[in-house]
Design an enzyme around this catalytic site. Structure first.
Site, short mmCIF file in Angstrom:
data_model
loop_
_atom_site.label_atom_id
_atom_site.label_comp_id
_atom_site.label_asym_id
_atom_site.label_seq_id
_atom_site.Cartn_x
_atom_site.Cartn_y
_atom_site.Cartn_z
N ASP A 248 0.85 -1.19 0.00
CA ASP A 248 0.00 0.00 0.00
C ASP A 248 0.88 1.24 0.00
OD1 ASP A 248 -2.87 0.98 0.27
OD2 ASP A 248 -1.78 2.19 1.75
N1 LIG Z 1 3.54 3.82 -12.03
C1 LIG Z 1 3.48 4.45 -10.84
N2 LIG Z 1 2.49 4.12 -9.96
C2 LIG Z 1 2.48 4.79 -8.80
C3 LIG Z 1 3.42 5.79 -8.46
N3 LIG Z 1 3.12 6.24 -7.21
C4 LIG Z 1 2.03 5.54 -6.78
N4 LIG Z 1 1.67 4.65 -7.74
C5 LIG Z 1 0.56 3.69 -7.68
O1 LIG Z 1 -0.50 4.24 -6.93
C6 LIG Z 1 -1.25 3.16 -6.41
C7 LIG Z 1 -1.47 3.44 -4.94
O2 LIG Z 1 -2.65 2.79 -4.54
P1 LIG Z 1 -2.64 1.52 -3.57
O3 LIG Z 1 -3.89 1.54 -2.79
O4 LIG Z 1 -1.34 1.41 -2.85
O5 LIG Z 1 -2.66 0.26 -4.55
P2 LIG Z 1 -3.75 -0.07 -5.66
O6 LIG Z 1 -3.29 0.47 -6.97
O7 LIG Z 1 -5.10 0.34 -5.22
O8 LIG Z 1 -3.65 -1.64 -5.79
P3 LIG Z 1 -3.87 -2.74 -4.62
O9 LIG Z 1 -2.50 -3.21 -4.25
O10 LIG Z 1 -4.68 -3.80 -5.31
O11 LIG Z 1 -4.58 -2.05 -3.50
C8 LIG Z 1 -0.43 1.89 -6.62
O12 LIG Z 1 -0.95 1.17 -7.72
C9 LIG Z 1 0.94 2.43 -6.93
O13 LIG Z 1 1.68 1.54 -7.75
C10 LIG Z 1 4.45 6.08 -9.42
O14 LIG Z 1 5.32 6.93 -9.22
N5 LIG Z 1 4.43 5.39 -10.57
#
Ligand SMILES: Nc1nc2c(ncn2[C@@H]2O[C@H](COP(=O)(O)OP(=O)(O)OP(=O)(O)O)[C@@H](O)[C@H]2O)c(=O)[nH]1
Length: 232
Positions: A90
């Site tokens: 997360d």
């Molecule tokens: N490509 C990329 N993605 C980012 C960056 N910063 C944050 N993210 C993405 O932002 C999202 C943050 O949301 P989370 O709740 O952690 O994860 P999610 O995408 O909802 O996916 P789950 O693990 O299924 O919860 C993640 O998918 C991270 O990979 C970045 O600099 N580059």
């Protein structure tokens, strides 16, 4: 060479998957954690308040990563029981004393960028690994009664935003939709890279899966060397 060590990714994040693959690991399975993150955070806030504390960004991302990994315990992946390590993650962005997730809305993303340009914030990524190897679970484990040993780590990195980002650039970036579904409304490895001056810390921690932190966690908590997971 011993039996391959398998890693399952309990995440729907394309960036976490891409980061693992680039690091030489094809996950044995991708499992959507299906966790109600708001409900977990609400519960954590109540628990911390009851003990006179408050929920830090560090604890929030760690507990959410743990909830996501534990949510898939005992599940079948492509009809087979999980036999390997499960990794949940997360990410959240701490800026000006506030903690931000995904903006979801263009107006919110624009507002964030107007505040962030020329300044910096900290992207915290939590990681939780469960030892869901069949050998570790013992003979009587089965179904959702599985209780795996787990351990976690948070890796954080400071992200410095260019002061020269113009309103027209912010509008164009928001219009792409990219900043809407990423923590902090920016990426460092895609279109957002144009507006990031530098990162102090592990770049992969910003993207959402800190490879050096997970390497250390596997070694220190489970005695497994990272290169044992390389399979591509
Ligand atoms: N490509 C990329 N993605 C980012 C960056 N910063 C944050 N993210 C993405 O932002 C999202 C943050 O949301 P989370 O709740 O952690 O994860 P999610 O995408 O909802 O996916 P789950 O693990 O299924 O919860 C993640 O998918 C991270 O990979 C970045 O600099 N580059």
């Amino acid at each position: 060479m011993g039996a391959p060590v398998r890693l399952y990714l309990a995440s729907t994040s394309p960036a976490r998957l891409a980061t693992l693959r680039a690091a030489g690991i094809e996950p044995a399975g991708l499992i959507s954690p299906g966790v109600d993150e708001d409900a977990v955070v609400d519960r954590l806030r109540v628990e911390r308040a009851a003990s006179g504390g408050s929920l830090t960004p560090h604890d929030m991302v760690l507990e959410l990563a743990r909830a996501k990994a534990e949510a898939v315990q005992g599940q079948l992946v492509e009809g087979e029981p999980i036999d390997g390590f499960v990794l949940g993650g997360d990410s959240a962005f701490e800026f000006d004393g506030e903690v931000y997730g995904k903006p979801h809305e263009p107006a919110v993303a624009r507002e964030r960028w107007l505040a962030m340009r020329g300044r910096s914030g900290v992207l915290h990524s939590g990681h939780w690994i469960l030892d869901h190897r069949s050998a570790s679970l013992g003979p009587d484990a089965g179904g959702s009664a599985v209780e795996c040993a787990g351990a976690g780590v948070v890796d954080s990195a400071e992200v410095h935003f260019s002061a020269s980002v113009g309103d027209h650039e912010i509008d164009a970036y928001v219009a792409t939709g990219e900043p809407l579904e990423v923590a902090g409304a920016f990426t460092i490895d895609s279109r957002g890279a144009a507006f990031i001056d530098r990162v102090s810390g592990s770049p992969s921690a910003v993207v959402g899966l800190s490879v050096p932190a997970v390497r250390s966690l596997l070694r220190d908590a489970f005695g497994v060397s990272w290169h044992e997971l390389w399979n591509r």
